[in-house]
Scaffold this motif. Structure first.
Motif, mmCIF file in Angstrom:
data_model
loop_
_atom_site.group_PDB
_atom_site.id
_atom_site.type_symbol
_atom_site.label_atom_id
_atom_site.label_comp_id
_atom_site.label_asym_id
_atom_site.label_seq_id
_atom_site.Cartn_x
_atom_site.Cartn_y
_atom_site.Cartn_z
ATOM 1 N N PRO A 1 0.706 -1.308 0.086
ATOM 2 C CA PRO A 1 -0.066 0.076 0.045
ATOM 3 C C PRO A 1 1.020 1.300 -0.005
ATOM 4 C CG PRO A 1 -0.787 -1.523 1.500
ATOM 5 C CD PRO A 1 0.423 -2.080 1.002
ATOM 6 N N SER B 1 -3.075 6.834 -0.786
ATOM 7 C CA SER B 1 -4.219 6.415 -0.132
ATOM 8 C C SER B 1 -5.183 6.951 -0.874
ATOM 9 C CB SER B 1 -4.123 6.546 1.314
ATOM 10 O OG SER B 1 -4.186 8.078 1.589
ATOM 11 N N ARG C 1 -11.708 3.613 -2.871
ATOM 12 C CA ARG C 1 -12.422 2.335 -2.259
ATOM 13 C C ARG C 1 -12.127 1.297 -3.208
ATOM 14 N NH1 ARG C 1 -11.549 -0.585 1.612
ATOM 15 N NH2 ARG C 1 -13.287 -1.747 2.254
ATOM 16 N N GLN D 1 -8.619 -0.263 -3.466
ATOM 17 C CA GLN D 1 -8.232 -0.870 -2.199
ATOM 18 C C GLN D 1 -8.894 -2.421 -1.949
ATOM 19 O OE1 GLN D 1 -9.328 1.897 0.688
ATOM 20 N NE2 GLN D 1 -7.759 3.259 0.409
#
Length: 193
Positions: A72, A77, A81, A84
């Motif tokens: 990661p 970040s 979603r 991820q």
């Protein structure tokens, strides 16, 4: 009447002339034959002849790879979603399950090298080589942190497609980048030369 010594010297000269005529004839014949034969008299910058045939099974073995590890930390970040969740599946070995999320992530971002890179890898790992080549080619063409790895795995994909010429081009590009995969690319290139 011709003396014995004159006859001796005449026969020596005649014998020498016959030998020289034969030598010149043989040399001329060899020169003409060498021009007719392929590969003879090649110039120094000509491509060397292919000395060995690499069987298809060997290319397929060389095309095999372990999936690149995902961390990661290599992406920010804010990837979303979908990315991820897809990468959670990827790290668990569910490459087919990761494809949908990676497609969504790649479509949602204007410049998604990470999503497209891992999407290409998932396609290759699920035997969808043409789709994998398409995704990895897009990543390899753009300047990103994934460019070197995209080219390396693109070379693997081309080997799986039995296209060693395209694989060589990608491996040479990886070597020219002088990155972390340079040594692996050199080793793989040496096996398909």
């Amino acid at each position: 009447m011709i003396s014995k010594s004159a006859r001796f010297w005449f026969s020596i000269y005649a014998f020498t002339a016959i030998i020289l005529t034969i030598a010149v004839g043989v040399f001329a014949w060899l020169a003409s034959e060498s021009r007719k034969e392929a590969g003879e008299g090649r110039t120094a910058n000509a491509r060397p002849p292919v000395l060995r045939h690499i069987p298809e099974e060997r290319y397929r073995l060389l095309a095999h790879f372990d999936p690149p590890l995902y961390s990661p930390a290599e992406t920010n970040s804010s990837k979303g979603r979908a990315f991820q969740r897809a990468m959670e599946r990827y790290t668990k070995g569910d490459y087919a399950g990761a494809i949908a999320g990676l497609r969504t992530a790649a479509a949602a971002q204007p410049d998604p090298p990470a999503a497209r890179f891992y999407l290409g890898i998932c396609f290759l790992l699920t035997n969808q080589n043409p789709s994998g080549i398409h995704e990895l080619s897009a990543v390899a063409a753009a300047a990103s942190a994934h460019q070197e790895r995209a080219r390396f795995y693109l070379a693997k994909a081309y080997l799986g497609q039995l296209d060693p010429t395209a694989a060589r081009e990608q491996l040479q590009a990886v070597i020219a980048m002088h990155g972390e995969l340079e040594k692996q690319a050199q080793a793989l290139l040496a096996q398909i030369q």
